[in-house]
Design a protein around this motif. Structure first.
Motif, PDB file in Angstrom:
ATOM      1  N   GLY A  47       0.788  -1.232   0.000  1.00 21.34           N
ATOM      2  CA  GLY A  47       0.000   0.000   0.000  1.00 21.34           C
ATOM      3  C   GLY A  47       0.818   1.278   0.000  1.00 21.34           C
ATOM      4  N   GLY A  48       2.048   1.231  -0.412  1.00 20.90           N
ATOM      5  CA  GLY A  48       2.874   2.438  -0.447  1.00 20.90           C
ATOM      6  C   GLY A  48       3.663   2.678   0.829  1.00 20.90           C
ATOM      7  N   ALA A  49       3.698   1.694   1.706  1.00 22.62           N
ATOM      8  CA  ALA A  49       4.490   1.831   2.938  1.00 22.62           C
ATOM      9  C   ALA A  49       5.952   1.506   2.633  1.00 22.62           C
ATOM     10  CB  ALA A  49       3.952   0.893   4.007  1.00 22.62           C
ATOM     11  N   GLY A  50       6.808   2.002   3.462  1.00 25.82           N
ATOM     12  CA  GLY A  50       8.228   1.689   3.312  1.00 25.82           C
ATOM     13  C   GLY A  50       8.930   2.629   2.347  1.00 25.82           C
ATOM     14  N   THR A  51       9.947   2.115   1.680  1.00 29.59           N
ATOM     15  CA  THR A  51      10.825   2.907   0.818  1.00 29.59           C
ATOM     16  C   THR A  51      10.453   2.750  -0.654  1.00 29.59           C
ATOM     17  OG1 THR A  51      12.597   2.547   2.410  1.00 29.59           O
ATOM     18  CG2 THR A  51      13.254   3.320   0.225  1.00 29.59           C
ATOM     19  N   LEU A  52      10.422   3.864  -1.371  1.00 34.45           N
ATOM     20  CA  LEU A  52      10.139   3.860  -2.805  1.00 34.45           C
ATOM     21  C   LEU A  52      11.380   3.399  -3.575  1.00 34.45           C
ATOM     22  CD1 LEU A  52       8.390   4.724  -5.310  1.00 34.45           C
ATOM     23  CD2 LEU A  52       9.459   6.980  -5.082  1.00 34.45           C
ATOM     24  N   TYR A  53      11.210   2.382  -4.436  1.00 37.36           N
ATOM     25  CA  TYR A  53      12.315   1.918  -5.282  1.00 37.36           C
ATOM     26  C   TYR A  53      12.044   2.173  -6.762  1.00 37.36           C
ATOM     27  CZ  TYR A  53      15.275  -0.129  -1.743  1.00 37.36           C
ATOM     28  OH  TYR A  53      16.136  -0.285  -0.679  1.00 37.36           O
ATOM     29  N   TYR A  54      10.766   2.176  -7.155  1.00 36.91           N
ATOM     30  CA  TYR A  54      10.414   2.482  -8.537  1.00 36.91           C
ATOM     31  C   TYR A  54       9.395   3.603  -8.553  1.00 36.91           C
ATOM     32  CZ  TYR A  54      12.775  -1.374 -10.906  1.00 36.91           C
ATOM     33  OH  TYR A  54      13.719  -2.214 -11.444  1.00 36.91           O
ATOM     34  N   LYS A  55       9.609   4.598  -9.396  1.00 37.80           N
ATOM     35  CA  LYS A  55       8.671   5.707  -9.557  1.00 37.80           C
ATOM     36  C   LYS A  55       7.485   5.259 -10.419  1.00 37.80           C
ATOM     37  CE  LYS A  55      12.568   8.519 -10.279  1.00 37.80           C
ATOM     38  NZ  LYS A  55      13.175   9.572 -11.086  1.00 37.80           N
ATOM     39  N   ALA A  56       6.455   6.082 -10.471  1.00 32.83           N
ATOM     40  CA  ALA A  56       5.248   5.763 -11.222  1.00 32.83           C
ATOM     41  C   ALA A  56       5.515   5.548 -12.712  1.00 32.83           C
ATOM     42  CB  ALA A  56       4.194   6.859 -11.029  1.00 32.83           C
ATOM     43  N   ASP A  57       6.550   6.176 -13.264  1.00 34.06           N
ATOM     44  CA  ASP A  57       6.859   6.012 -14.694  1.00 34.06           C
ATOM     45  C   ASP A  57       7.692   4.770 -14.979  1.00 34.06           C
ATOM     46  OD1 ASP A  57       9.387   6.719 -13.791  1.00 34.06           O
ATOM     47  OD2 ASP A  57       9.522   8.541 -15.002  1.00 34.06           O
ATOM     48  N   GLY A  58       7.992   3.959 -13.944  1.00 36.48           N
ATOM     49  CA  GLY A  58       8.740   2.726 -14.133  1.00 36.48           C
ATOM     50  C   GLY A  58      10.246   2.873 -14.059  1.00 36.48           C
ATOM     51  N   THR A  59      10.744   4.063 -13.811  1.00 34.06           N
ATOM     52  CA  THR A  59      12.193   4.259 -13.665  1.00 34.06           C
ATOM     53  C   THR A  59      12.575   4.099 -12.198  1.00 34.06           C
ATOM     54  OG1 THR A  59      11.961   6.661 -13.394  1.00 34.06           O
ATOM     55  CG2 THR A  59      12.307   5.825 -15.641  1.00 34.06           C
ATOM     56  N   GLY A  60      13.819   3.707 -11.992  1.00 34.58           N
ATOM     57  CA  GLY A  60      14.302   3.509 -10.636  1.00 34.58           C
ATOM     58  C   GLY A  60      14.347   4.810  -9.850  1.00 34.58           C
ATOM     59  N   ALA A  61      14.004   4.726  -8.579  1.00 34.49           N
ATOM     60  CA  ALA A  61      14.029   5.897  -7.703  1.00 34.49           C
ATOM     61  C   ALA A  61      15.319   5.954  -6.899  1.00 34.49           C
ATOM     62  CB  ALA A  61      12.835   5.857  -6.752  1.00 34.49           C
ATOM     63  N   ARG A  62      16.050   4.850  -6.863  1.00 35.76           N
ATOM     64  CA  ARG A  62      17.288   4.773  -6.081  1.00 35.76           C
ATOM     65  C   ARG A  62      18.101   3.576  -6.557  1.00 35.76           C
ATOM     66  NH1 ARG A  62      15.689   4.945  -0.616  1.00 35.76           N
ATOM     67  NH2 ARG A  62      17.663   4.068   0.030  1.00 35.76           N
ATOM     68  N   ALA A  63      19.326   3.486  -6.119  1.00 37.93           N
ATOM     69  CA  ALA A  63      20.169   2.329  -6.425  1.00 37.93           C
ATOM     70  C   ALA A  63      19.719   1.161  -5.542  1.00 37.93           C
ATOM     71  CB  ALA A  63      21.634   2.649  -6.161  1.00 37.93           C
ATOM     72  N   TRP A  64      19.931  -0.075  -6.055  1.00 34.67           N
ATOM     73  CA  TRP A  64      19.574  -1.250  -5.268  1.00 34.67           C
ATOM     74  C   TRP A  64      20.554  -1.376  -4.115  1.00 34.67           C
ATOM     75  CZ3 TRP A  64      15.357  -3.734  -4.690  1.00 34.67           C
ATOM     76  CH2 TRP A  64      15.322  -4.964  -4.052  1.00 34.67           C
ATOM     77  N   ASP A  65      20.043  -1.325  -2.877  1.00 38.54           N
ATOM     78  CA  ASP A  65      20.915  -1.337  -1.705  1.00 38.54           C
ATOM     79  C   ASP A  65      20.670  -2.535  -0.790  1.00 38.54           C
ATOM     80  OD1 ASP A  65      18.425  -0.592  -0.804  1.00 38.54           O
ATOM     81  OD2 ASP A  65      19.074   1.235   0.197  1.00 38.54           O
ATOM     82  N   LYS A  66      20.094  -3.570  -1.343  1.00 39.72           N
ATOM     83  CA  LYS A  66      19.824  -4.787  -0.579  1.00 39.72           C
ATOM     84  C   LYS A  66      20.725  -5.906  -1.098  1.00 39.72           C
ATOM     85  CE  LYS A  66      14.988  -3.662   0.235  1.00 39.72           C
ATOM     86  NZ  LYS A  66      15.128  -3.475   1.669  1.00 39.72           N
ATOM     87  N   ALA A  67      21.299  -6.646  -0.172  1.00 39.73           N
ATOM     88  CA  ALA A  67      22.170  -7.759  -0.554  1.00 39.73           C
ATOM     89  C   ALA A  67      21.362  -9.048  -0.569  1.00 39.73           C
ATOM     90  CB  ALA A  67      23.342  -7.856   0.414  1.00 39.73           C
ATOM     91  N   ALA A  68      20.162  -8.972  -1.198  1.00 36.07           N
ATOM     92  CA  ALA A  68      19.288 -10.146  -1.264  1.00 36.07           C
ATOM     93  C   ALA A  68      18.177  -9.878  -2.280  1.00 36.07           C
ATOM     94  CB  ALA A  68      18.679 -10.422   0.108  1.00 36.07           C
ATOM     95  N   ALA A  69      17.514 -10.942  -2.674  1.00 30.72           N
ATOM     96  CA  ALA A  69      16.329 -10.801  -3.514  1.00 30.72           C
ATOM     97  C   ALA A  69      15.225 -10.215  -2.632  1.00 30.72           C
ATOM     98  CB  ALA A  69      15.906 -12.162  -4.068  1.00 30.72           C
ATOM     99  N   ALA A  70      14.267  -9.530  -3.249  1.00 27.70           N
ATOM    100  CA  ALA A  70      13.190  -8.921  -2.470  1.00 27.70           C
ATOM    101  C   ALA A  70      11.945  -8.754  -3.327  1.00 27.70           C
ATOM    102  CB  ALA A  70      13.639  -7.570  -1.931  1.00 27.70           C
ATOM    103  N   THR A  71      10.834  -8.512  -2.664  1.00 30.43           N
ATOM    104  CA  THR A  71       9.582  -8.213  -3.340  1.00 30.43           C
ATOM    105  C   THR A  71       9.223  -6.766  -3.064  1.00 30.43           C
ATOM    106  OG1 THR A  71       8.794 -10.489  -3.146  1.00 30.43           O
ATOM    107  CG2 THR A  71       7.117  -8.791  -3.506  1.00 30.43           C
ATOM    108  N   LEU A  72       8.807  -6.048  -4.119  1.00 29.77           N
ATOM    109  CA  LEU A  72       8.337  -4.672  -3.989  1.00 29.77           C
ATOM    110  C   LEU A  72       6.843  -4.665  -4.309  1.00 29.77           C
ATOM    111  CD1 LEU A  72      11.248  -2.774  -5.799  1.00 29.77           C
ATOM    112  CD2 LEU A  72      10.953  -3.168  -3.334  1.00 29.77           C
ATOM    113  N   TYR A  73       6.116  -3.736  -3.709  1.00 23.70           N
ATOM    114  CA  TYR A  73       4.661  -3.716  -3.809  1.00 23.70           C
ATOM    115  C   TYR A  73       4.157  -2.426  -4.447  1.00 23.70           C
ATOM    116  CZ  TYR A  73       5.332  -7.510  -0.555  1.00 23.70           C
ATOM    117  OH  TYR A  73       5.740  -8.684   0.027  1.00 23.70           O
ATOM    118  N   ALA A  74       3.174  -2.581  -5.338  1.00 22.36           N
ATOM    119  CA  ALA A  74       2.592  -1.433  -6.032  1.00 22.36           C
ATOM    120  C   ALA A  74       1.800  -0.567  -5.059  1.00 22.36           C
ATOM    121  CB  ALA A  74       1.667  -1.896  -7.156  1.00 22.36           C
ATOM    122  N   LYS A  75       1.859   0.737  -5.302  1.00 21.13           N
ATOM    123  CA  LYS A  75       1.035   1.691  -4.560  1.00 21.13           C
ATOM    124  C   LYS A  75      -0.045   2.183  -5.519  1.00 21.13           C
ATOM    125  CE  LYS A  75       0.917   6.234  -2.469  1.00 21.13           C
ATOM    126  NZ  LYS A  75       1.652   7.461  -2.190  1.00 21.13           N
TER     127      LYS A  75
END
Length: 181
Positions: A47-75
């Motif tokens: 629901g948009g909680a936490g840290t933004l990694y992808y902007k609404a236009d599909g471009t990255g909002a930040r560099a990948w800073d996790k040393a693992a696979a992860a799931t991101l959720y649409a807002k």
């Protein structure tokens, strides 16, 4: 490199996963769609909680800073819909603001209840509710339309008893019940 799973949270289409490299910019993705909603990016929480990694236009909002696979959720943000109220021969006597055509209006969120609805008045009639395409619309009805639309007041004619005074005459009818029509 790590797999980033993109959970569209009731959306459809778009990219479902991407490969991210630690400390590097995220690759662009295609955004999902959802009727009645605006996509707001992918976050670490639902629901948009936490840290933004992808902007609404599909471009990255930040560099990948996790040393693992992860799931991101649409807002998702529900679209706002303009609802007009046509008093259908009545008027809004409670100070409700109206447009040049005498219609009241309000903004309703898609997938949300209509909420408080104005109550018009009309001499000789009782307000019977709001309708759109034959469907009754109440404060708890969920808005499933993405376009501006008009609700129309329905009226029930009042019935009155008319007493007939024969003025010293006899016989005849003494009362009759008539509607305002």
């Amino acid at each position: 490199a790590y797999t980033v799973t993109l959970n569209p949270q009731s959306g459809t289409g778009g990219t479902t996963s991407a490969t991210a490299t630690y400390a590097a910019a995220l690759p662009s993705v295609t955004a999902p769609t959802r009727t009645g909603y605006t996509f707001g990016g992918y976050y670490t929480g639902t629901g948009g909680a936490g840290t933004l990694y992808y902007k609404a236009d599909g471009t990255g909002a930040r560099a990948w800073d996790k040393a693992a696979a992860a799931t991101l959720y649409a807002k998702w943000t529900a679209a706002r819909v303009t609802v007009l109220f046509n008093a259908n021969g009545g008027a809004f006597a409670d100070g409700t603001a109206v447009d040049a055509q005498g219609r009241a209006s309000k903004s309703v969120g898609y997938d949300q209840a209509y909420g408080d609805l104005p109550t018009p008045v009309r001499a000789g009639y009782t307000f019977a509710g709001w309708y759109n395409s034959g469907a009754v619309i109440t404060s708890t009805t969920i808005c499933r339309r993405t376009d501006a639309h008009t609700l129309f007041a329905s009226w029930k004619a009042n019935a009155y008893t008319v007493t007939l005074n024969p003025q010293s005459g006899t016989g005849g009818t003494t009362s009759d019940r008539k509607s305002t029509r």
